[in-house]
Design a protein around this motif. Structure first.
Motif, PDB file in Angstrom:
ATOM      1  N   LEU A 271      45.243  31.006  35.574  1.00 32.73           N
ATOM      2  CA  LEU A 271      46.524  31.381  36.174  1.00 32.73           C
ATOM      3  C   LEU A 271      46.291  32.301  37.378  1.00 32.73           C
ATOM      4  O   LEU A 271      46.908  32.143  38.428  1.00 32.73           O
ATOM      5  CB  LEU A 271      47.388  32.076  35.114  1.00 32.73           C
ATOM      6  N   ARG A 272      45.369  33.244  37.207  1.00 26.91           N
ATOM      7  CA  ARG A 272      45.091  34.201  38.284  1.00 26.91           C
ATOM      8  C   ARG A 272      44.604  33.475  39.540  1.00 26.91           C
ATOM      9  O   ARG A 272      44.953  33.846  40.660  1.00 26.91           O
ATOM     10  CB  ARG A 272      44.041  35.217  37.826  1.00 26.91           C
ATOM     11  N   ASP A 273      43.819  32.423  39.354  1.00 27.79           N
ATOM     12  CA  ASP A 273      43.265  31.686  40.499  1.00 27.79           C
ATOM     13  C   ASP A 273      44.343  31.004  41.343  1.00 27.79           C
ATOM     14  O   ASP A 273      44.072  30.601  42.471  1.00 27.79           O
ATOM     15  CB  ASP A 273      42.284  30.607  40.015  1.00 27.79           C
ATOM     16  N   LYS A 274      45.518  30.830  40.790  1.00 28.09           N
ATOM     17  CA  LYS A 274      46.584  30.134  41.528  1.00 28.09           C
ATOM     18  C   LYS A 274      47.249  31.020  42.564  1.00 28.09           C
ATOM     19  O   LYS A 274      47.934  30.536  43.455  1.00 28.09           O
ATOM     20  CB  LYS A 274      47.657  29.622  40.553  1.00 28.09           C
ATOM     21  N   SER A 275      47.126  32.334  42.398  1.00 27.59           N
ATOM     22  CA  SER A 275      47.879  33.203  43.295  1.00 27.59           C
ATOM     23  C   SER A 275      47.021  34.348  43.797  1.00 27.59           C
ATOM     24  O   SER A 275      45.952  34.632  43.254  1.00 27.59           O
ATOM     25  CB  SER A 275      49.118  33.749  42.579  1.00 27.59           C
ATOM     26  N   ALA A 276      47.491  34.987  44.852  1.00 28.67           N
ATOM     27  CA  ALA A 276      46.838  36.193  45.345  1.00 28.67           C
ATOM     28  C   ALA A 276      47.918  37.214  45.637  1.00 28.67           C
ATOM     29  O   ALA A 276      49.014  36.879  46.077  1.00 28.67           O
ATOM     30  CB  ALA A 276      46.038  35.891  46.604  1.00 28.67           C
ATOM     31  N   MET A 277      47.588  38.461  45.352  1.00 30.74           N
ATOM     32  CA  MET A 277      48.593  39.526  45.380  1.00 30.74           C
ATOM     33  C   MET A 277      48.369  40.455  46.574  1.00 30.74           C
ATOM     34  O   MET A 277      47.233  40.812  46.884  1.00 30.74           O
ATOM     35  CB  MET A 277      48.438  40.311  44.070  1.00 30.74           C
ATOM     36  N   VAL A 278      49.468  40.836  47.186  1.00 34.41           N
ATOM     37  CA  VAL A 278      49.454  41.867  48.225  1.00 34.41           C
ATOM     38  C   VAL A 278      50.182  43.073  47.637  1.00 34.41           C
ATOM     39  O   VAL A 278      51.329  42.954  47.188  1.00 34.41           O
ATOM     40  CB  VAL A 278      50.156  41.375  49.507  1.00 34.41           C
ATOM     41  N   PHE A 279      49.500  44.219  47.642  1.00 31.84           N
ATOM     42  CA  PHE A 279      50.016  45.389  46.919  1.00 31.84           C
ATOM     43  C   PHE A 279      50.724  46.365  47.853  1.00 31.84           C
ATOM     44  O   PHE A 279      50.428  46.423  49.053  1.00 31.84           O
ATOM     45  CB  PHE A 279      48.851  46.126  46.240  1.00 31.84           C
ATOM     46  N   GLN A 280      51.581  47.164  47.255  1.00 27.34           N
ATOM     47  CA  GLN A 280      52.311  48.178  48.015  1.00 27.34           C
ATOM     48  C   GLN A 280      51.343  49.138  48.727  1.00 27.34           C
ATOM     49  O   GLN A 280      51.520  49.461  49.888  1.00 27.34           O
ATOM     50  CB  GLN A 280      53.208  48.944  47.042  1.00 27.34           C
ATOM     51  N   HIS A 281      50.327  49.572  48.008  1.00 22.13           N
ATOM     52  CA  HIS A 281      49.380  50.551  48.575  1.00 22.13           C
ATOM     53  C   HIS A 281      48.060  49.886  48.964  1.00 22.13           C
ATOM     54  O   HIS A 281      46.996  50.497  48.848  1.00 22.13           O
ATOM     55  CB  HIS A 281      49.169  51.707  47.599  1.00 22.13           C
ATOM     56  N   TYR A 282      48.137  48.649  49.368  1.00 24.97           N
ATOM     57  CA  TYR A 282      47.034  47.858  49.963  1.00 24.97           C
ATOM     58  C   TYR A 282      45.883  47.572  49.003  1.00 24.97           C
ATOM     59  O   TYR A 282      45.373  46.459  48.977  1.00 24.97           O
ATOM     60  CB  TYR A 282      46.476  48.494  51.258  1.00 24.97           C
ATOM     61  N   HIS A 283      45.439  48.621  48.241  1.00 24.06           N
ATOM     62  CA  HIS A 283      44.332  48.434  47.286  1.00 24.06           C
ATOM     63  C   HIS A 283      43.078  47.862  47.937  1.00 24.06           C
ATOM     64  O   HIS A 283      42.427  46.992  47.358  1.00 24.06           O
ATOM     65  CB  HIS A 283      44.751  47.499  46.137  1.00 24.06           C
ATOM     66  N   LEU A 284      42.759  48.301  49.136  1.00 19.79           N
ATOM     67  CA  LEU A 284      41.487  47.880  49.736  1.00 19.79           C
ATOM     68  C   LEU A 284      40.370  48.731  49.132  1.00 19.79           C
ATOM     69  O   LEU A 284      40.601  49.862  48.710  1.00 19.79           O
ATOM     70  CB  LEU A 284      41.527  48.078  51.259  1.00 19.79           C
ATOM     71  N   PHE A 285      39.159  48.169  49.093  1.00 12.19           N
ATOM     72  CA  PHE A 285      38.013  48.961  48.627  1.00 12.19           C
ATOM     73  C   PHE A 285      37.655  49.955  49.730  1.00 12.19           C
ATOM     74  O   PHE A 285      37.302  49.559  50.842  1.00 12.19           O
ATOM     75  CB  PHE A 285      36.805  48.070  48.343  1.00 12.19           C
ATOM     76  N   PRO A 286      37.719  51.270  49.429  1.00 12.93           N
ATOM     77  CA  PRO A 286      37.555  52.256  50.493  1.00 12.93           C
ATOM     78  C   PRO A 286      36.148  52.292  51.087  1.00 12.93           C
ATOM     79  O   PRO A 286      35.982  52.653  52.236  1.00 12.93           O
ATOM     80  CB  PRO A 286      37.895  53.585  49.811  1.00 12.93           C
ATOM     81  N   HIS A 287      35.138  51.934  50.294  1.00 11.37           N
ATOM     82  CA  HIS A 287      33.757  52.063  50.785  1.00 11.37           C
ATOM     83  C   HIS A 287      33.205  50.745  51.317  1.00 11.37           C
ATOM     84  O   HIS A 287      32.003  50.586  51.467  1.00 11.37           O
ATOM     85  CB  HIS A 287      32.857  52.633  49.685  1.00 11.37           C
ATOM     86  N   ARG A 288      34.103  49.773  51.543  1.00 11.54           N
ATOM     87  CA  ARG A 288      33.656  48.512  52.126  1.00 11.54           C
ATOM     88  C   ARG A 288      34.389  48.285  53.434  1.00 11.54           C
ATOM     89  O   ARG A 288      35.544  48.702  53.591  1.00 11.54           O
ATOM     90  CB  ARG A 288      33.937  47.356  51.176  1.00 11.54           C
ATOM     91  N   THR A 289      33.737  47.598  54.332  1.00  8.12           N
ATOM     92  CA  THR A 289      34.357  47.323  55.629  1.00  8.12           C
ATOM     93  C   THR A 289      35.498  46.321  55.437  1.00  8.12           C
ATOM     94  O   THR A 289      35.644  45.693  54.382  1.00  8.12           O
ATOM     95  CB  THR A 289      33.342  46.703  56.608  1.00  8.12           C
ATOM     96  N   VAL A 290      36.266  46.179  56.507  1.00  3.57           N
ATOM     97  CA  VAL A 290      37.349  45.198  56.507  1.00  3.57           C
ATOM     98  C   VAL A 290      36.794  43.810  56.166  1.00  3.57           C
ATOM     99  O   VAL A 290      37.315  43.106  55.301  1.00  3.57           O
ATOM    100  CB  VAL A 290      38.047  45.203  57.886  1.00  3.57           C
ATOM    101  N   LEU A 291      35.706  43.435  56.838  1.00  2.00           N
ATOM    102  CA  LEU A 291      35.122  42.101  56.595  1.00  2.00           C
ATOM    103  C   LEU A 291      34.689  41.954  55.135  1.00  2.00           C
ATOM    104  O   LEU A 291      34.946  40.924  54.496  1.00  2.00           O
ATOM    105  CB  LEU A 291      33.922  41.875  57.523  1.00  2.00           C
ATOM    106  N   GLN A 292      34.053  43.006  54.599  1.00  2.00           N
ATOM    107  CA  GLN A 292      33.607  42.934  53.203  1.00  2.00           C
ATOM    108  C   GLN A 292      34.787  42.856  52.239  1.00  2.00           C
ATOM    109  O   GLN A 292      34.725  42.140  51.237  1.00  2.00           O
ATOM    110  CB  GLN A 292      32.732  44.154  52.865  1.00  2.00           C
ATOM    111  N   ASN A 293      35.871  43.576  52.580  1.00  2.00           N
ATOM    112  CA  ASN A 293      37.074  43.489  51.740  1.00  2.00           C
ATOM    113  C   ASN A 293      37.608  42.060  51.707  1.00  2.00           C
ATOM    114  O   ASN A 293      38.027  41.571  50.662  1.00  2.00           O
ATOM    115  CB  ASN A 293      38.154  44.436  52.265  1.00  2.00           C
ATOM    116  N   VAL A 294      37.601  41.416  52.859  1.00  2.00           N
ATOM    117  CA  VAL A 294      38.204  40.082  52.951  1.00  2.00           C
ATOM    118  C   VAL A 294      37.309  39.017  52.304  1.00  2.00           C
ATOM    119  O   VAL A 294      37.802  38.067  51.707  1.00  2.00           O
ATOM    120  CB  VAL A 294      38.505  39.730  54.427  1.00  2.00           C
ATOM    121  N   THR A 295      35.992  39.186  52.408  1.00  2.00           N
ATOM    122  CA  THR A 295      35.096  38.120  51.937  1.00  2.00           C
ATOM    123  C   THR A 295      34.655  38.279  50.487  1.00  2.00           C
ATOM    124  O   THR A 295      34.085  37.357  49.909  1.00  2.00           O
ATOM    125  CB  THR A 295      33.824  38.033  52.822  1.00  2.00           C
ATOM    126  N   GLU A 296      34.930  39.453  49.907  1.00  2.00           N
ATOM    127  CA  GLU A 296      34.508  39.707  48.521  1.00  2.00           C
ATOM    128  C   GLU A 296      34.980  38.615  47.549  1.00  2.00           C
ATOM    129  O   GLU A 296      34.188  38.046  46.799  1.00  2.00           O
ATOM    130  CB  GLU A 296      35.052  41.080  48.092  1.00  2.00           C
TER     131      GLU A 296
END
Ligand code: ATP
Ligand code: MG
Length: 261
Positions: free
Chosen positions: A93-118
């Motif tokens: 079920l989780r694989d069907k969707s992706a979530m965008v959070f109110q407080h972004y929930h980006l990994f603070p110690h990873r770059t933008v590119l690493q956040n996106v490609t993880e």
């Protein structure tokens, strides 16, 4: 035979969830066809986040059925399933969707590119080169190509949220889920994020958006659902639910959002 009406990409049927003796979702039904944008509105504590998290397999309802594409999870039956089988169903079920959070929930110690490609690399096991190529192209699209090597704290809230959206798109989900994606942003940063969401809707993405942005809901949503104490009290086209609500509680809520003072 399909377990949901042929048109629905997402079907929520009699989904209920309690935390202890607090009944947070009460037999929620929702049908979302491919390409629809459904806005979910409702007061704080009405269960909006819990519903989105349930759609994404992050929360486990006590009862009801959620069908997303070819995955159907009967939560009543899940309790009796072997833990490994239950985990597999939640993951599907989780694989069907992706979530965008109110407080972004980006990994603070990873770059933008690493956040996106993880997700694409680690979860979906896609080749790094391909994941990075796609990430760059998505970042370019939202005007952030030059921020690929930056860290989240070096970005504005609006930029972080656009990265949050790109991260969701990179997973190529059937369904995009947004939980109040602009409510943590300074007012002058809200417009860019809403504009991007509007473009995604026009491109045909199927989206479920918890939001208090009534103008966005009016102009972009195909349906608005008003959640009241864990129940969908009213659902329909935005012109009806926001313009001519049938229920007094919907009317009060919309009025309060429109005239906060
Ligand atoms: N993990 C949890 N354990 C216990 N109670 C919870 C948990 N998650 C949510 N709740 C409770 O469930 C109710 C609904 O929460 P939820 O976050 O879904 O509401 P919401 O509509 O998203 O509210 P808001 O607009 O403030 O984000 C709240 O009363 C909340 O305190
Ligand atoms: Mg919430």
């Amino acid at each position: 035979m399909s377990p949901s009406p042929a048109k629905s990409l997402l079907s929520v049927s009699a989904v209920s969830k309690a935390f202890g003796d607090h009944q947070v979702l009460r037999a929620v039904d929702l049908e979302v066809a491919r390409g629809e944008v459904v806005a979910i509105i409702g007061a704080s504590g009405s269960g909006k986040t819990t519903l989105l998290r349930s759609l994404n397999g992050l929360e486990t309802p006590d009862a009801g059925v959620i069908t997303a594409g070819d995955v159907a999870v009967d939560f009543g039956a899940l309790a009796a399933a072997k833990p490994s089988a239950a985990d597999r169903q939640r993951a599907a079920l989780r694989d069907k969707s992706a979530m965008v959070f109110q407080h972004y929930h980006l990994f603070p110690h990873r770059t933008v590119l690493q956040n996106v490609t993880e997700g694409p690399i680690v979860v979906q096991k896609r080749p790094r080169e391909e994941a990075e190529r796609e990430a760059y192209s998505l970042l370019k699209r939202v005007g952030l190509a030059d921020k690929a090597d930056a860290y989240p704290h070096q970005l504005s809230g609006g930029q972080q949220q656009r990265v949050g959206i790109v991260r969701a798109l990179a997973l190529k989900p059937a369904l995009l889920l947004f939980d109040e994606p602009t409510s943590a942003l300074d007012p002058e940063l809200v417009g860019d994020v809403l504009l991007l969401m509007r473009d995604l809707a026009a491109e045909g993405w199927t989206m479920v958006v918890v939001t208090h942005e009534l103008q966005f809901a009016r102009e972009v949503a195909t349906q608005v659902a008003f959640l009241d104490a864990g129940s969908v009290l009213e659902v329909g086209p935005p012109a009806q639910v926001l313009g001519e609500p049938r229920e007094e509680r919907t009317r009060q809520f919309v009025r309060r959002l429109t005239h906060p003072m």
